[in-house]
Scaffold this motif. Structure first.
Motif, short mmCIF file in Angstrom:
data_model
loop_
_atom_site.label_atom_id
_atom_site.label_comp_id
_atom_site.label_asym_id
_atom_site.label_seq_id
_atom_site.Cartn_x
_atom_site.Cartn_y
_atom_site.Cartn_z
N GLY A 21 53.71 -102.32 -82.90
CA GLY A 21 52.42 -102.23 -83.58
C GLY A 21 51.52 -101.23 -82.90
N ASP A 22 50.81 -100.43 -83.69
CA ASP A 22 49.90 -99.43 -83.13
C ASP A 22 48.78 -100.09 -82.35
N VAL A 23 48.39 -99.43 -81.26
CA VAL A 23 47.27 -99.90 -80.43
C VAL A 23 46.08 -98.96 -80.64
N PHE A 24 44.92 -99.55 -80.88
CA PHE A 24 43.68 -98.79 -81.00
C PHE A 24 42.78 -99.20 -79.85
N LEU A 25 42.19 -98.22 -79.16
CA LEU A 25 41.35 -98.56 -78.03
C LEU A 25 40.11 -97.68 -78.00
N GLY A 26 39.10 -98.22 -77.37
CA GLY A 26 37.85 -97.48 -77.19
C GLY A 26 37.20 -97.86 -75.88
N VAL A 27 36.53 -96.89 -75.24
CA VAL A 27 35.82 -97.12 -73.98
C VAL A 27 34.33 -96.97 -74.26
N GLN A 28 33.55 -97.97 -73.83
CA GLN A 28 32.12 -97.99 -74.11
C GLN A 28 31.33 -98.29 -72.83
N LEU A 29 30.05 -98.03 -72.92
CA LEU A 29 29.09 -98.45 -71.90
C LEU A 29 28.14 -99.45 -72.53
N PRO A 30 27.45 -100.24 -71.73
CA PRO A 30 26.47 -101.17 -72.30
C PRO A 30 25.45 -100.41 -73.15
N THR A 31 24.90 -101.08 -74.14
CA THR A 31 23.99 -100.42 -75.08
C THR A 31 22.77 -99.82 -74.38
N TYR A 32 22.35 -100.44 -73.27
CA TYR A 32 21.13 -99.95 -72.61
C TYR A 32 21.33 -98.61 -71.91
N VAL A 33 22.58 -98.15 -71.79
CA VAL A 33 22.81 -96.88 -71.12
C VAL A 33 23.61 -95.91 -72.01
N GLU A 34 23.89 -96.32 -73.24
CA GLU A 34 24.69 -95.49 -74.14
C GLU A 34 24.08 -94.10 -74.35
N LYS A 35 22.75 -94.03 -74.46
CA LYS A 35 22.10 -92.76 -74.76
C LYS A 35 22.09 -91.81 -73.57
N SER A 36 22.49 -92.32 -72.41
CA SER A 36 22.51 -91.48 -71.22
C SER A 36 23.86 -90.81 -71.00
N VAL A 37 24.76 -90.94 -71.96
CA VAL A 37 26.12 -90.41 -71.81
C VAL A 37 26.26 -89.13 -72.62
N ASP A 38 26.88 -88.13 -71.99
CA ASP A 38 27.15 -86.86 -72.66
C ASP A 38 28.50 -86.85 -73.37
N THR A 39 29.34 -87.87 -73.10
CA THR A 39 30.69 -87.91 -73.67
C THR A 39 30.67 -88.61 -75.02
N PRO A 40 31.14 -87.97 -76.08
CA PRO A 40 31.15 -88.63 -77.40
C PRO A 40 32.15 -89.79 -77.41
N SER A 41 31.80 -90.84 -78.12
CA SER A 41 32.71 -92.00 -78.22
C SER A 41 33.81 -91.69 -79.23
N GLU A 42 34.99 -92.21 -78.97
CA GLU A 42 36.11 -92.01 -79.89
C GLU A 42 37.10 -93.16 -79.76
N ILE A 43 37.82 -93.39 -80.86
CA ILE A 43 38.89 -94.38 -80.86
C ILE A 43 40.22 -93.66 -80.67
N LYS A 44 41.00 -94.13 -79.75
CA LYS A 44 42.30 -93.54 -79.49
C LYS A 44 43.40 -94.45 -80.05
N LYS A 45 44.39 -93.82 -80.65
CA LYS A 45 45.51 -94.55 -81.24
C LYS A 45 46.78 -94.24 -80.46
N ILE A 46 47.50 -95.29 -80.10
CA ILE A 46 48.74 -95.12 -79.34
C ILE A 46 49.88 -95.79 -80.11
N ARG A 47 50.94 -95.05 -80.32
CA ARG A 47 52.14 -95.61 -80.96
C ARG A 47 53.14 -96.01 -79.88
#
Length: 612
Positions: free
Chosen positions: A534-560
């Motif tokens: 089964g395909d795996v979907f993953l995402g890396v996040q920061l707490p909402t209170y610091v999300e706006k301080s990140v220069d890296t765009p969020s993305e979902i990665k898919k692994i087969r």
């Protein structure tokens, strides 16, 4: 007084019959003796009409052991051709593979035979029954064992209240009359006008009948004296047959060599019957043309797996063992009676004792349980898209999960699982999208919602070193109600609730830099070890209170995962210059086959002076 035909000698005197049947070998029996006495003249017409061009003389199948259960027929012990040895108790059959039981139906009781049958079921000893309602009936059943029909010249068919399209590839060997045909064709004419090698009847019924849509198989012998008042509807004065009597088919009228009666209690123990024996379906079949009868002794769970076993190999030499082994996953008791002796000319693999019935694959059960929990646990609101999608998938697949419905082989169940995984992959992607875009969604509460409605399994507690280097503990939680998720957790003295995953999810190791070795940059590493396809979907996040301080765009990665081997995903998170310097954590979510896992790892921003 004796009468003769081409194959049999029919006796009115039991002593003459006994003298004739107890010769030293079957070779000395030129014509097979039958005793009908003065009360069973009804058997005479069947005996006279038994012969046809397909019937041949054959040696008797000889069992390892034999047991007489009725005092009236102990004279059969003088016959050397039934078995290698006669026994008196269970201790004498431990080394046997086959057992013959001979007796009158009144002694086929729980008290006399059930312990024996249960012992044989456990030891995979095939039991053959030679049982009749009386001595004439028994002698007729025994006489039929001296002959066999060349089955290749005759038809065989299965009649069932179910849709049998799953067995369409076996249509060359069997004629199929499933519910669609039963509702359209005149089954009575078809059955009574043909000479059959084998007939299998699968439907609802009990000891006196078996339903075939508007038609009914019955065993009512009106010529016999009634001994008891217990009877089905038409056995009482002034009451009609419970359905259209013109569509009633007496089973002894069917010219068939082998019968499978696969509804409930077609051959109950004598002390479990409901009615007078005049109505018994199997006893009437014994009085008819059938040489071999496989019948049910109680509530019956025969379904597609057992029908498949019969269609693949209907030989009676070990059919009882094979059907019981198939039924072991659903029925806890002796439920199959094998009446008659095998035809020694039938090819059989005696070592084939049958396989267990295939059931849903482990991952299939996990996925369907997850979908069910999304729908019924109360964790998600009624309008939540995952609850709606889960309900739709369940509606499409639940009917196919009935035992044997989708298929009867391991390969077919593997295909079913892959189809389900393919259907659930878009659901997993939807879960990942929701969690990436809304950290306040109810899905993020899956761990606390379920843990606080569960109890810690103390036996599951393990001391495990956390990937951060500190000491930690792993444990499982047992839900207090079955509609909740099973949660596996890892706690760390530094990371806190390091990991929470639904049972059956991949193993996760999530680590990151302890601090920004390179200025305002944190490197992370994820190792994922799947337990299923089964395909795996993953995402890396920061707490909402610091999300706006990140220069890296969020993305979902898919692994087969083409194989169940670990894969590593690495990445970097960059922070803006004005980010408050302190401790933070990265949050990882992993989605596979509708399941969710969350892991955290902590780091410090110290604004290292190295350039980006």
């Amino acid at each position: 007084m004796m009468s003769e035909n081409k194959m049999f000698e029919v006796y009115d005197d039991s002593e003459e019959y006994i003298k004739k049947i107890c010769l030293n070998s079957t070779k000395e029996i030129e014509k097979v003796p039958i005793f009908i006495g003065k009360k069973r003249k009804d058997l005479k017409s069947t005996i006279d009409n038994y012969f046809d061009d397909n019937i041949k003389r054959a040696p008797l199948f000889k069992t390892d052991a034999g047991l007489i259960i009725s005092d009236e027929v102990t004279f059969y012990k003088k016959c050397s051709f039934f078995c290698e040895k006669w026994i008196h108790n269970l201790n004498e059959i431990s080394d046997s593979k086959t057992l013959l039981i001979i007796g009158i139906y009144k002694d086929f009781s729980q008290e006399k035979v059930l312990d024996i049958l249960e012992f044989c079921k456990e030891k995979e000893i095939e039991v053959f029954l030679l049982v009749g309602r009386d001595l004439p009936s028994l002698s007729w059943l025994i006489a039929k064992q001296f002959f066999y029909r060349e089955s290749g010249k005759m038809s065989k068919a299965i009649f069932s209240h179910k849709n049998l399209s799953i067995f369409s590839e076996k249509a060359e060997k069997w004629d199929f009359f499933d519910i669609k045909k039963l509702e359209k064709q005149n089954i009575k004419n078809i059955l009574e006008e043909e000479i059959w090698s084998e007939l299998a009847f699968h439907g609802h019924g009990k000891e006196d009948h078996l339903n075939l849509a508007d038609f009914t198989l019955h065993g009512y012998n009106r010529s016999l004296v009634r001994h008891e008042s217990f009877a089905p509807s038409w056995g009482h004065r002034g009451q009609p047959f419970f359905k259209d009597e013109t569509k009633a088919i007496r089973i002894s009228s069917l010219n068939v060599d082998k019968l499978f009666l696969l509804s409930c209690s077609n051959f109950p123990f004598y002390d479990c019957r409901l009615y007078d024996t005049n109505f018994n379906l199997t006893l009437d079949a014994i009085d008819g043309f059938a040489r071999n009868i496989i019948a049910s002794t109680g509530v019956q769970s025969v379904d597609n797996p057992e029908l498949d076993e019969i269609l693949n190999d209907s030989n009676t030499e070990n059919i009882g063992v094979r059907l019981h082994n198939k039924l072991n996953d659903i029925q806890p008791f002796v439920s199959i009676a094998n009446i008659g002796l095998p035809n020694i000319f039938e090819k059989v693999n005696i070592k084939n004792t049958g396989q267990h019935a295939e059931r849903l694959e482990a991952q299939t059960k996990i996925i369907l349980s997850r979908l069910s929990s999304y729908v019924s646990s109360g964790m998600l609101s009624n309008e939540h898209p995952i609850k709606k999608l889960s309900r739709n998938i369940l509606l499409d697949y639940s009917q196919l999960t009935r035992r044997g419905t989708y298929g009867t082989t391991k390969e077919e169940y593997s295909v079913f699982e892959q189809n389900l995984i393919n259907r659930v992959n878009p659901l997993s992607k939807k879960i990942a999208d929701i969690m990436m875009n809304n950290q306040s969604d109810e899905l993020f509460e899956f761990d606390s919602y379920n843990i606080y409605r569960s109890e810690l399994n103390k036996k599951s507690i393990k001391k495990e070193k956390c990937c951060c280097g500190c000491r930690g503990f792993e444990c499982n939680y047992i839900p207090e109600t079955q509609n909740l998720f099973n949660i596996q957790s890892h706690y760390c003295y530094k990371c806190g609730d390091k990991t929470a995953i639904m049972a059956g999810m991949p193993d996760i190791e999530f680590t990151c830099d302890e601090y920004d070795v390179e200025r305002l940059k944190i490197h992370y590493k994820i190792q994922i070890t799947p337990k299923s396809k089964g395909d795996v979907f993953l995402g890396v996040q920061l707490p909402t209170y610091v999300e706006k301080s990140v220069d890296t765009p969020s993305e979902i990665k898919k692994i087969r995962f083409k194989a169940l081997k670990s894969k590593i995903v690495e990445g970097d998170v960059y922070f803006k210059e004005d980010t408050l310097l302190q401790s933070y954590y990265l949050k990882l979510f992993v989605i596979q086959n509708g399941g969710i896992g969350i892991s955290r790892c902590f780091f410090n921003l110290v604004n290292n002076n190295k350039e980006k």
